[in-house]
Scaffold this active site. Structure first.
Site, PDB file in Angstrom:
ATOM      1  N   HIS A 102       6.927   5.814   1.337  1.00 50.77           N
ATOM      2  CA  HIS A 102       7.697   4.620   0.958  1.00 50.77           C
ATOM      3  C   HIS A 102       8.641   4.927  -0.206  1.00 50.77           C
ATOM      4  CE1 HIS A 102       4.014   2.537   2.667  1.00 50.77           C
ATOM      5  NE2 HIS A 102       4.986   1.918   3.304  1.00 50.77           N
ATOM      6  N   ASP A 119       8.282   5.633  12.242  1.00 52.47           N
ATOM      7  CA  ASP A 119       8.231   4.524  13.210  1.00 52.47           C
ATOM      8  C   ASP A 119       9.548   4.540  13.982  1.00 52.47           C
ATOM      9  OD1 ASP A 119       5.658   3.224  12.347  1.00 52.47           O
ATOM     10  OD2 ASP A 119       6.739   3.220  10.457  1.00 52.47           O
ATOM     11  N   ASN A 133       0.850  -1.194   0.000  1.00 53.48           N
ATOM     12  CA  ASN A 133       0.000   0.000   0.000  1.00 53.48           C
ATOM     13  C   ASN A 133       0.889   1.248   0.000  1.00 53.48           C
ATOM     14  OD1 ASN A 133      -2.274   1.876   1.878  1.00 53.48           O
ATOM     15  ND2 ASN A 133      -2.707   1.062  -0.121  1.00 53.48           N
ATOM     16  N   LEU A 163       2.549  10.753   6.357  1.00 53.27           N
ATOM     17  CA  LEU A 163       1.945   9.798   5.419  1.00 53.27           C
ATOM     18  C   LEU A 163       1.987   8.399   6.026  1.00 53.27           C
ATOM     19  CD1 LEU A 163       3.127  10.883   1.851  1.00 53.27           C
ATOM     20  CD2 LEU A 163       1.310  11.809   3.311  1.00 53.27           C
ATOM     21  N   SER A 164       0.892   7.685   5.878  1.00 56.26           N
ATOM     22  CA  SER A 164       0.791   6.336   6.433  1.00 56.26           C
ATOM     23  C   SER A 164      -0.298   5.592   5.671  1.00 56.26           C
ATOM     24  CB  SER A 164       0.388   6.418   7.919  1.00 56.26           C
ATOM     25  OG  SER A 164      -0.137   5.190   8.349  1.00 56.26           O
ATOM     26  N   GLN A 204       3.159  -9.475  13.537  1.00 54.35           N
ATOM     27  CA  GLN A 204       3.241  -8.201  14.254  1.00 54.35           C
ATOM     28  C   GLN A 204       1.870  -7.574  14.522  1.00 54.35           C
ATOM     29  OE1 GLN A 204       5.672  -6.510  10.933  1.00 54.35           O
ATOM     30  NE2 GLN A 204       4.587  -4.607  11.325  1.00 54.35           N
TER      31      GLN A 204
HETATM   32  O1  PAF Z   1       7.227  -0.672   8.965  1.00 56.99           O
HETATM   33  C1  PAF Z   1       6.726  -1.639   8.356  1.00 56.99           C
HETATM   34  O2  PAF Z   1       6.089  -1.490   7.300  1.00 56.99           O
HETATM   35  C2  PAF Z   1       6.845  -3.031   8.948  1.00 56.99           C
HETATM   36  O3  PAF Z   1       6.866  -2.991  10.340  1.00 56.99           O
HETATM   37  C3  PAF Z   1       8.077  -3.799   8.415  1.00 56.99           C
HETATM   38  C4  PAF Z   1       9.369  -3.128   8.793  1.00 56.99           C
HETATM   39  C5  PAF Z   1       7.982  -3.912   6.897  1.00 56.99           C
HETATM   40  C6  PAF Z   1       8.099  -5.216   8.987  1.00 56.99           C
HETATM   41  O4  PAF Z   1       6.954  -5.936   8.657  1.00 56.99           O
END
Ligand code: PAF
Length: 279
Positions: free
Chosen positions: A33, A147, A28, A181-182, A57
């Site tokens: 990114h 993050d 996404n 942005l997320s 996670q």
């Molecule tokens: O930040 C993220 O998108 C996730 O925590 C990662 C680092 C891809 C691990 O699944």
């Protein structure tokens, strides 16, 4: 761009590559990114990205099933950025058997802030990141400062396990109103979206107060939580911490000008947003 879905095909593609720069994602993809991909290109060659929504996670009441999956669109964006290989394994490929060996971050870093509100989250993150690193064997890997705690935990993991991967930190990319942005921003309704920028405004206000000499940090945090609550947010935490280890700030830290940051997590409707700002 080569899209590979198996560990074996990935290793075939990357054989002999000693300067790989890696960006792990859950897909996404947005401009944030893509900025990580561009930074990766400055730290190595080829650039490898991964897309894997990592069940480990997510807590039982979190949004694993709802997490947006936009594979075709993501591939187009990565290809335009000049990414060489996209590793996109399915769950069976990455976890062919129950993942019983896991990485456990120390509790004074892994069980605070995000770790307190999302038990097991950092075990899931570090376990998948170690596994992805083992598949890609990158010289450098890029993580966003949005993050911040994740970035620190991954960096410490690499140091403690003597992994040959340099962790590169990327600045947070923001919308015009300051909202970081997320992928989760897409869950916000139009009304929530117009309110969402006030989380960053709170961080800016705290930054200005502390830079201006305010010393009652707990008071600043509480006032900020109250302002957000009055605007309809449900704050999990607003916390001013030492940048070096995310520990609470003592009088001595303030006296010697220890670098600080303020971190926030709060829910707006059913969407939980996080952000932070260096002070
Ligand atoms: O930040 C993220 O998108 C996730 O925590 C990662 C680092 C891809 C691990 O699944």
């Amino acid at each position: 761009m080569k899209i590979v879905t198996s560990v074996e095909a990935l290793r075939d593609q990357l054989r002999g590559q000693l300067r790989t720069a890696f960006v792990p994602t859950m897909g996404n993809l947005h401009e944030g990114h893509l900025s990580l991909m561009r930074l990766a290109a400055r730290h190595g060659d080829p650039v490898v990205a991964s897309i894997f929504v990592n069940r480990l996670q997510f807590g039982p009441n979190e949004d694993f099933d709802k997490y947006p999956r936009t594979f075709e669109d993501d591939c187009e964006k990565l290809s335009k950025e000049g990414v060489y290989v996209l590793f996109a394994p399915d769950e069976h490929e990455l976890y062919p058997e129950p993942q019983e060996y896991r990485v456990s971050p120390p509790s004074d870093l892994g069980d605070i802030l995000e770790g307190e509100f999302r038990p097991g989250f950092f075990v899931g993150v570090t376990t998948v990141v170690l596994k992805l690193f083992s598949c890609v064997q990158p010289r450098a890997a890029v993580f966003g400062k949005k993050d911040y705690q994740q970035l620190m935990i991954v960096r410490n993991m690499c140091r403690q396990f003597a992994l040959p991967t340099e962790i590169v930190a990327a600045e947070t990319v923001r919308a015009a109103d300051g909202l970081a942005l997320s992928s989760r921003n897409g869950f916000l309704s139009a009304r929530e979206r117009s309110e969402a920028g006030s989380l960053f405004a709170e961080l800016l206000a705290i930054q200005a107060e502390v830079r201006g000499g305010a010393r009652d940090l707990a008071g600043l945090e509480a006032a900020s939580r109250a302002r957000l609550a009055a605007r309809g947010w449900i704050p999990d935490y607003i916390a001013i911490r030492r940048r070096v280890d995310l520990k609470p700030v003592g009088a001595q830290d303030l006296a010697r000008g220890e670098p600080l940051l303020v971190l926030a997590a709060a829910r707006l409707g059913s969407t939980r947003l996080i952000d932070n700002l260096e002070i």
